[in-house]
Design an enzyme around this catalytic site. Sequence first.
Site, PDB file in Angstrom:
ATOM      1  NE  ARG A  71     -26.124 -57.250 -64.671  1.00  0.00           N
ATOM      2  CZ  ARG A  71     -26.010 -58.423 -65.306  1.00  0.00           C
ATOM      3  NH1 ARG A  71     -27.028 -59.269 -65.322  1.00  0.00           N
ATOM      4  NH2 ARG A  71     -24.895 -58.746 -65.910  1.00  0.00           N
ATOM      5  CE  LYS A 131     -14.762 -57.680 -62.461  1.00  0.00           C
ATOM      6  NZ  LYS A 131     -15.488 -58.615 -63.338  1.00  0.00           N
TER       7      LYS A 131
HETATM    8  N1  BES Z   1     -17.268 -54.771 -65.576  1.00  0.00           N
HETATM    9  C1  BES Z   1     -17.650 -56.128 -65.698  1.00  0.00           C
HETATM   10  C2  BES Z   1     -17.759 -56.579 -67.146  1.00  0.00           C
HETATM   11  C3  BES Z   1     -16.451 -56.832 -67.841  1.00  0.00           C
HETATM   12  C4  BES Z   1     -15.690 -57.940 -67.511  1.00  0.00           C
HETATM   13  C5  BES Z   1     -16.045 -55.999 -68.847  1.00  0.00           C
HETATM   14  C6  BES Z   1     -14.502 -58.158 -68.185  1.00  0.00           C
HETATM   15  C7  BES Z   1     -14.873 -56.249 -69.532  1.00  0.00           C
HETATM   16  C8  BES Z   1     -14.092 -57.328 -69.190  1.00  0.00           C
HETATM   17  C9  BES Z   1     -19.014 -56.356 -65.042  1.00  0.00           C
HETATM   18  O1  BES Z   1     -19.265 -55.594 -63.921  1.00  0.00           O
HETATM   19  C10 BES Z   1     -19.035 -57.775 -64.615  1.00  0.00           C
HETATM   20  O2  BES Z   1     -18.269 -58.134 -63.771  1.00  0.00           O
HETATM   21  N2  BES Z   1     -19.919 -58.562 -65.228  1.00  0.00           N
HETATM   22  C11 BES Z   1     -20.010 -59.937 -64.925  1.00  0.00           C
HETATM   23  C12 BES Z   1     -21.465 -60.307 -64.921  1.00  0.00           C
HETATM   24  C13 BES Z   1     -21.746 -61.682 -64.392  1.00  0.00           C
HETATM   25  C14 BES Z   1     -21.431 -61.740 -62.910  1.00  0.00           C
HETATM   26  C15 BES Z   1     -23.179 -62.021 -64.644  1.00  0.00           C
HETATM   27  C16 BES Z   1     -19.247 -60.717 -65.986  1.00  0.00           C
HETATM   28  O3  BES Z   1     -19.258 -60.315 -67.145  1.00  0.00           O
HETATM   29  O4  BES Z   1     -18.590 -61.683 -65.634  1.00  0.00           O
HETATM   30 MN    MN Z   2     -18.547 -56.500 -62.149  1.00  0.00          MN
END
Ligand code: BES
Ligand code: MN
Length: 498
Positions: free
Chosen positions: A355, A281
């Site tokens: 997931r 991230k």
């Molecule tokens: N924990 C995150 C989702 C999230 C991101 C919640 C920002 C709240 C704020 C999750 O694990 C994630 O990183 N999801 C990705 C999925 C994508 C790679 C398909 C996302 O939302 O960017």
């Molecule tokens: Mn994630």
Amino acid sequence: MEYTVKSGNPEKQRSACVVVGVFENRRLSQSAQQLDQACDGQLTQLVRRGDMDGRKGQSLMLHRVPGLVCDRVLLVGLGRERGCDERAYIKAVETMAGALQDSGAGDATCYLTEIGIRAWDVFWRIRAAARTLETFFYRFDRLKTAPSEQPRINLRRVTFSVPSRRELSGGEQAASEGAAIGNGMNVARELGNLPGNYCTPRHLGEQALELANGHPRMEAELLDEAAMDELGMGALLAVSRGSREEARLIVMRYRGADDDSAPYTLVGKGVTFDTGGISLKPAAAMDEMKFDMCGAASVFGTLSAVADLELPVNVVGIVAAVENMPDGRAYKPGDVVTTMSGQTVEVLNTDAEGRLALCDALTYAERFRPAAVVDMATLTGAAIVALGHHTHGLMGNNGGLVNELLAAGRAATDRAWELPLWDEYQEQLKSTVADMANIGGPPAGTITAGCFLSRYTKKYRWAHLDIAGTAWKSGEHKGATGRPVPLLTQWLLDRTAR
Ligand code: BES
Ligand code: MN
Ligand code: ZN
């Protein structure tokens, strides 16, 4: 805080503080009028002088009003009488809480419970008030070494007014429910706020044992990585590979009904920190990924509330506790993992880890022959894009269950909103090498995440709450909200009332 219920006239209360409402344009509520009569119209004069005009958020503390037997009268602004909805009511209770906090009053008698709000009855109003008070005074200060600047709170007891003696026992039940829900929210907030270096999968496991210890009808079991390996949980374990912290599958059982009564099963995403893994991230606000276990926290909070209330239902809580880190051993984009269900997954993005952790926990849930399974997860940033921070995203494979949850969310002012889990969206998960990919591309990211989970939940009634936008607040008031504990607890309360 102690909560009691009473029926009686406001002017007769020998309370440290009697709390009554004032509507906009200086209209006294019913009990404010009664007080007013007992003190020769002093309240009317006061609002005429312009000290209080009844706007939302306004309050005025009066001391030793001649003619009244209470020590203080607190006037709380309610806004427009016709617009007095759930939000205005809760705002009024918060205003009351703030004013009481700043006063020396040790107890208060609250007449805000007489205010009509849409179709909700006095029990709803008491439940909401007790919950609001219980959460209002929560602070996360255990990691501060200096004592907090916050004043010491004198308030010990709040008494809610009901119209007659007939409502006393129902009112007491409502107050207990509100207090248990509020406390459950605080349990969830405390775990959510705890940073990733404290709140590890191991720590969550220990907390489960502790919660079970405090309740005779509850037990907890922890599965370590060796046990998960035995079960074939290749997806959850893949997420954990990059971390020095060992993952845990946490299973909590609350037995409030006969053994043959099918349990309601709650499954929580417990990613104790989400760096994104090798699909790292960006740095901005990455600290907030300590909240990525708020789904798990809501399992703890809800079980705590259910056990406090000794609800006559069986509930199973499952938490997939794991940390998502980049490392030489970490799982990589392109890897194919085999889930406990036997289905294979091509990992196209290691940041779509929730997931993967959940799918194995959801397969594990089959063994409980659940009446229904609800999972809670801070699953997709796309949920924030679609719905913002006000409502959870809800999907499921059973219309009846979805409607139960929507109704519980409305009743608990913790609303969810359904998104379409249609077959059309499933196509986005196609993989060239495995049964499915773990991401579905940019369109409808929240729904394709739901589609992914739906492939592991075919054997029972299932619903999924994406709480990415609702589980915590950013900015000045950064912190976990305790949602969706109110929705979940209300749903279980509703299941006992049939
Ligand atoms: N924990 C995150 C989702 C999230 C991101 C919640 C920002 C709240 C704020 C999750 O694990 C994630 O990183 N999801 C990705 C999925 C994508 C790679 C398909 C996302 O939302 O960017
Ligand atoms: Mn994630
Ligand atoms: Zn995550």
